[in-house]
Design a protein around this motif. Structure first.
Motif, short mmCIF file in Angstrom:
data_model
loop_
_atom_site.label_atom_id
_atom_site.label_comp_id
_atom_site.label_asym_id
_atom_site.label_seq_id
_atom_site.Cartn_x
_atom_site.Cartn_y
_atom_site.Cartn_z
N PHE A 45 100.21 76.00 82.46
CA PHE A 45 99.08 75.99 81.55
C PHE A 45 98.94 77.53 80.98
N ALA A 46 99.18 78.36 81.95
CA ALA A 46 98.96 79.93 81.47
C ALA A 46 100.28 80.16 80.69
N MET A 47 101.46 79.94 81.24
CA MET A 47 102.65 80.22 80.34
C MET A 47 102.37 79.54 79.07
N ILE B 219 110.05 77.72 75.78
CA ILE B 219 110.40 78.50 76.73
C ILE B 219 109.17 78.34 78.10
N PRO B 220 108.30 78.02 77.95
CA PRO B 220 107.46 77.45 79.10
C PRO B 220 107.98 76.28 79.75
N VAL B 221 108.41 75.37 78.90
CA VAL B 221 108.98 74.09 79.39
C VAL B 221 110.21 74.43 80.23
N THR C 75 101.46 80.59 73.12
CA THR C 75 100.64 80.21 72.11
C THR C 75 99.97 81.32 71.41
N ALA C 76 99.50 82.38 72.42
CA ALA C 76 99.06 83.71 71.88
C ALA C 76 100.20 84.39 71.15
N MET C 77 101.37 84.48 71.55
CA MET C 77 102.62 85.05 70.90
C MET C 77 102.86 84.42 69.87
N ALA C 78 102.69 83.15 69.81
CA ALA C 78 103.28 82.31 68.30
C ALA C 78 102.00 82.68 67.33
N VAL C 79 100.86 82.57 67.64
CA VAL C 79 99.87 83.09 66.75
C VAL C 79 99.94 84.27 66.18
N GLY C 80 99.80 85.37 67.06
CA GLY C 80 100.33 86.86 66.79
C GLY C 80 101.64 87.00 65.80
N ILE C 81 102.71 86.57 66.07
CA ILE C 81 103.73 86.37 65.19
C ILE C 81 103.53 85.74 63.68
N ASP C 82 102.66 84.69 63.67
CA ASP C 82 102.47 84.00 62.52
C ASP C 82 101.40 84.65 61.63
#
Length: 286
Positions: free
Chosen positions: A36-38, A64-66, A43-50
């Motif tokens: 869950f943490a990964m 990647i987490p998968v 998610t935070a990285m994806a939102v920040g990049i987007d």
């Protein structure tokens, strides 16, 4: 004997890089929390990049987490990451934002594809991890058997050989083990590893194994009450041996006979060598 046993313990010490991220006794909840943490970090990285730049296929960051979960934590946490990744991509990165509704049919396909890719990748990662763990296990067993064979050949007494055999079996399977040397109807030497005592059903099963010269499985008719699997070892002279291993019914290895048969052969050879030497009295157990 102390020197031989010390050498054997050194031979069977697991390699440092074979240790998993979490020990087998670690809580399954910790594995899912780590997954869950990964996924939350992805998610935070994806939102920040987007928010700064439009990048096609941004959803792949959730793969990647998968992969990490499949390699480190197991199949369940890896599937969990795949599901969370698809939901997070839908909730945070597709219109309408912050909703599980999807306006654009193309996004439905994107979310579905992300989920399928996550499942496939998790399965592949987990399978790769299992194969790597199997290679490590086989290498460790080979090291145990090699050290055991060498130490039995150098042993100077029957008691040392029986003790080494008990240690080797315990190192191979990490379960309670008993090795008995039997002369006629008497147990003249007994070595064990693990907090367990042989009960009457186990003694009868061990005797049946020696009498018939066949393997006796614990928990199987007619030895339903026995917790141990027994393997007979025929040796020269008046003494024979029997190997007892108390497998966990839920974690029984697929093919234990392969390794046990090697131990049986080496033990028989060691007992034959001791029989050929000048005899040393072994006092019967009281």
């Amino acid at each position: 004997m102390a020197g031989i046993e010390a050498n054997m313990r050194q031979d069977i010490e697991p390699a440092a890089d074979a240790n998993p991220v979490f020990s087998p006794a670690a809580s399954g909840m910790l594995r899912y929390l780590a997954s869950f943490a990964m996924t939350a970090l992805a998610t935070a990285m994806a939102v920040g990049i987007d928010s700064k730049v439009a990048i096609p296929n941004l959803s792949l960051i959730f793969v990647i987490p998968v992969i990490i979960a499949g390699l480190s934590f197991g199949l369940g946490p890896s599937f969990f990451s795949a599901i969370l990744g698809a939901l997070a991509f839908n909730f945070f990165l597709t219109e309408p934002r912050y909703s599980l509704n999807v306006d654009d049919p193309a996004n439905i396909w994107a979310i579905g594809l992300l989920f399928v890719v996550g499942l496939v990748v998790s399965g592949v990662a987990f399978t790769s991890h299992q194969r790597a763990a199997e290679v490590v296990r086989l290498r460790r067993q080979a090291a145990v058997l090699q050290g055991y064979s060498r130490d039995v050949a150098a042993a100077d007494s029957v008691k040392t050989i029986v003790s080494l055999t008990c240690q080797a079996l315990a190192a191979l399977f990490d379960v309670p083990v008993v090795v008995m040397l039997v002369s006629g109807e008497k147990v003249i030497l007994l070595e064990k590893v693990g907090d367990t005592e042989l009960q009457q059903p186990e003694l009868e099963a061990a005797r049946a194994s020696l009498t018939t010269g066949s393997i006796v499985r614990g928990g199987v008719y007619p030895d339903i009450a026995s917790r141990f699997d027994f393997w007979p070892v025929q040796a020269a002279g008046d003494s024979n041996a029997v190997l007892g291993i108390a497998f966990d019914p839920d974690e029984r290895p697929a093919k234990p006979d392969v390794s046990v048969n090697v131990v049986r052969s080496v033990l028989a050879m060691g007992l034959d060598l001791q029989h050929a030497r000048p005899t040393r009295d072994v006092q019967p157990r009281s």
